[in-house]
Design a protein around this motif. Structure first.
Motif, PDB file in Angstrom:
ATOM      1  N   GLU A   7      -4.382  16.310 -65.431  1.00  0.00           N
ATOM      2  CA  GLU A   7      -4.763  15.923 -66.793  1.00  0.00           C
ATOM      3  C   GLU A   7      -3.703  16.290 -67.820  1.00  0.00           C
ATOM      4  N   HIS A   8      -2.776  17.143 -67.451  1.00  0.00           N
ATOM      5  CA  HIS A   8      -1.726  17.569 -68.383  1.00  0.00           C
ATOM      6  C   HIS A   8      -0.355  17.421 -67.717  1.00  0.00           C
ATOM      7  N   PRO A   9       0.105  16.158 -67.542  1.00  0.00           N
ATOM      8  CA  PRO A   9       1.406  15.943 -66.887  1.00  0.00           C
ATOM      9  C   PRO A   9       2.569  16.368 -67.782  1.00  0.00           C
ATOM     10  N   ILE A  10       3.712  16.556 -67.144  1.00  0.00           N
ATOM     11  CA  ILE A  10       4.937  16.841 -67.900  1.00  0.00           C
ATOM     12  C   ILE A  10       5.502  15.512 -68.372  1.00  0.00           C
ATOM     13  N   HIS A  11       5.707  15.381 -69.664  1.00  0.00           N
ATOM     14  CA  HIS A  11       6.237  14.140 -70.231  1.00  0.00           C
ATOM     15  C   HIS A  11       7.745  14.285 -70.448  1.00  0.00           C
ATOM     16  N   LEU A  12       8.501  13.451 -69.777  1.00  0.00           N
ATOM     17  CA  LEU A  12       9.958  13.403 -69.959  1.00  0.00           C
ATOM     18  C   LEU A  12      10.310  12.017 -70.463  1.00  0.00           C
ATOM     19  N   GLU A  13      10.933  11.963 -71.620  1.00  0.00           N
ATOM     20  CA  GLU A  13      11.242  10.675 -72.249  1.00  0.00           C
ATOM     21  C   GLU A  13      12.151   9.840 -71.360  1.00  0.00           C
ATOM     22  N   GLY A  14      11.750   8.573 -71.166  1.00  0.00           N
ATOM     23  CA  GLY A  14      12.568   7.644 -70.396  1.00  0.00           C
ATOM     24  C   GLY A  14      12.430   7.776 -68.894  1.00  0.00           C
ATOM     25  N   LEU A  15      11.526   8.628 -68.429  1.00  0.00           N
ATOM     26  CA  LEU A  15      11.351   8.820 -66.990  1.00  0.00           C
ATOM     27  C   LEU A  15       9.983   8.305 -66.563  1.00  0.00           C
ATOM     28  N   ASP A  21       8.879   9.570 -58.252  1.00  0.00           N
ATOM     29  CA  ASP A  21       8.370   9.526 -56.873  1.00  0.00           C
ATOM     30  C   ASP A  21       9.496   9.218 -55.889  1.00  0.00           C
ATOM     31  N   ILE A  22      10.377   8.291 -56.255  1.00  0.00           N
ATOM     32  CA  ILE A  22      11.513   7.961 -55.391  1.00  0.00           C
ATOM     33  C   ILE A  22      12.404   9.183 -55.201  1.00  0.00           C
ATOM     34  N   PHE A  23      12.623   9.926 -56.296  1.00  0.00           N
ATOM     35  CA  PHE A  23      13.449  11.131 -56.222  1.00  0.00           C
ATOM     36  C   PHE A  23      12.808  12.178 -55.311  1.00  0.00           C
ATOM     37  N   VAL A  24      11.512  12.377 -55.468  1.00  0.00           N
ATOM     38  CA  VAL A  24      10.811  13.377 -54.651  1.00  0.00           C
ATOM     39  C   VAL A  24      10.870  12.992 -53.173  1.00  0.00           C
ATOM     40  N   LYS A  40      15.388  -2.968 -59.545  1.00  0.00           N
ATOM     41  CA  LYS A  40      15.038  -2.099 -60.675  1.00  0.00           C
ATOM     42  C   LYS A  40      14.899  -0.649 -60.231  1.00  0.00           C
ATOM     43  N   ASP A  41      14.285  -0.423 -59.069  1.00  0.00           N
ATOM     44  CA  ASP A  41      14.166   0.938 -58.542  1.00  0.00           C
ATOM     45  C   ASP A  41      15.535   1.607 -58.454  1.00  0.00           C
ATOM     46  N   LEU A  42      16.473   0.886 -57.883  1.00  0.00           N
ATOM     47  CA  LEU A  42      17.800   1.470 -57.655  1.00  0.00           C
ATOM     48  C   LEU A  42      18.552   1.692 -58.959  1.00  0.00           C
ATOM     49  N   LYS A  43      18.441   0.753 -59.892  1.00  0.00           N
ATOM     50  CA  LYS A  43      19.117   0.935 -61.188  1.00  0.00           C
ATOM     51  C   LYS A  43      18.508   2.096 -61.960  1.00  0.00           C
ATOM     52  N   ASP A  44      17.179   2.197 -61.925  1.00  0.00           N
ATOM     53  CA  ASP A  44      16.513   3.308 -62.624  1.00  0.00           C
ATOM     54  C   ASP A  44      16.835   4.646 -61.960  1.00  0.00           C
ATOM     55  N   PHE A  45      16.901   4.651 -60.638  1.00  0.00           N
ATOM     56  CA  PHE A  45      17.214   5.893 -59.916  1.00  0.00           C
ATOM     57  C   PHE A  45      18.652   6.327 -60.215  1.00  0.00           C
ATOM     58  N   LEU A  46      19.550   5.359 -60.308  1.00  0.00           N
ATOM     59  CA  LEU A  46      20.939   5.680 -60.629  1.00  0.00           C
ATOM     60  C   LEU A  46      21.035   6.302 -62.017  1.00  0.00           C
ATOM     61  N   THR A  58      22.878  13.029 -54.020  1.00  0.00           N
ATOM     62  CA  THR A  58      21.834  12.115 -54.503  1.00  0.00           C
ATOM     63  C   THR A  58      22.458  10.863 -55.094  1.00  0.00           C
ATOM     64  N   HIS A  59      23.495  11.064 -55.900  1.00  0.00           N
ATOM     65  CA  HIS A  59      24.204   9.944 -56.528  1.00  0.00           C
ATOM     66  C   HIS A  59      24.762   8.994 -55.470  1.00  0.00           C
ATOM     67  N   ASP A  60      25.391   9.562 -54.452  1.00  0.00           N
ATOM     68  CA  ASP A  60      25.989   8.734 -53.395  1.00  0.00           C
ATOM     69  C   ASP A  60      24.921   7.991 -52.595  1.00  0.00           C
ATOM     70  N   PHE A  61      23.759   8.606 -52.441  1.00  0.00           N
ATOM     71  CA  PHE A  61      22.661   7.945 -51.734  1.00  0.00           C
ATOM     72  C   PHE A  61      22.257   6.660 -52.458  1.00  0.00           C
ATOM     73  N   VAL A  62      22.105   6.733 -53.780  1.00  0.00           N
ATOM     74  CA  VAL A  62      21.701   5.552 -54.550  1.00  0.00           C
ATOM     75  C   VAL A  62      22.773   4.469 -54.451  1.00  0.00           C
ATOM     76  N   ILE A  63      24.021   4.858 -54.576  1.00  0.00           N
ATOM     77  CA  ILE A  63      25.114   3.884 -54.500  1.00  0.00           C
ATOM     78  C   ILE A  63      25.136   3.206 -53.134  1.00  0.00           C
ATOM     79  N   SER A  64      24.904   3.984 -52.077  1.00  0.00           N
ATOM     80  CA  SER A  64      24.915   3.403 -50.729  1.00  0.00           C
ATOM     81  C   SER A  64      23.808   2.362 -50.577  1.00  0.00           C
TER      82      SER A  64
END
Length: 234
Positions: A7-15, A21-24, A40-46, A58-64
């Motif tokens: 009921e009280h999530p952490i709010h991070l602007e733009g996330l 979930d993809i990061f986790v 869109k997933d990949l661009k947002d993750f990057l 992590t960065h290299d994983f997204v690029i791959s």
């Protein structure tokens, strides 16, 4: 209380929760198969990896993953991503595909993606490649005869005629122009009239295998692309 209960999530602007979930999933060793990610997933993750200063792993994983799915991105998007995130390999992939992309598949939004300098260079490159294609179609390689050629004049005349009616038509066909490699393979199967079999063998093994127009065009594109890349991503 933030983050301790749903009921009280952490709010991070733009996330978004999708990107987190993809990061986790990645962080805990359970990334999705490549085909499960959308563009869109990949661009947002990057963007996530840059914004939150993730590790290079992590960065290299997204690029791959983007590289594996590059054919699902418009090449102008790859250019845009490569410049924004300083990824030279994506620029190479994007520019090489742009050169092969018909003008009818390049819209205003794509021009905005690639930027004015890349677009201007693309116009220049495609114009010279079109000119090169017309020259190749109209000017056959200089005939070289086998020692036992019985009639060099007739052999040369038919070589030029078959080249124009074969390679010329295939390369310049208004409805279905063929890439050089495909046109050349079809050209090899044509009837060559008075061209002797040994002369034909000489042309295909000693001349055409060395002086292939496609190689010159590829080198030209590579040189222009690499100079532009150094300018945009020094």
């Amino acid at each position: 209380m933030e983050g301790k209960v749903d009921e009280h999530p952490i709010h991070l602007e733009g996330l978004s929760t999708d990107v987190f979930d993809i990061f986790v999933q990645f962080k805990f060793g359970r990334p999705c198969p490549c085909e499960a990610y959308t563009n869109k997933d990949l661009k947002d993750f990057l963007e996530f990896t840059r914004k939150f200063q993730c590790s290079s792993f992590t960065h290299d994983f997204v690029i791959s993953r983007i590289k594996q799915r590059h054919y699902l991105f418009h090449p102008s998007e790859l250019i845009h991503i490569s410049i924004n995130y300083e990824i030279p390999d994506l620029f190479t992939l994007g520019f090489n595909r742009l050169v092969q992309t018909p003008w009818t598949d390049i819209e205003n939004i794509h021009r905005d993606y690639m930027g004015s300098e890349v677009f201007t260079t693309l116009v220049y490159v495609k114009a010279l490649l079109d000119e090169h294609c017309r020259i190749v179609a109209a000017e056959p390689p200089l005939m070289q005869h086998a020692p036992n050629c019985p009639n060099k004049q007739a052999c040369t005349e038919d070589w030029r005629a078959v080249w124009w009616n074969g390679m010329g038509r295939l390369l310049l066909d208004a409805r279905n122009p063929q890439p050089f490699d495909e046109a050349f393979e079809r050209f090899r199967l044509l009837e060559f009239g008075r061209v002797g079999s040994d002369c034909k063998k000489v042309m295909f093994t000693q001349v055409m295998s060395i002086n292939i127009p496609r190689i010159h065009a590829t080198k030209f594109v590579d040189n222009v692309r690499d100079r532009l890349l150094k300018k945009l991503l020094p």
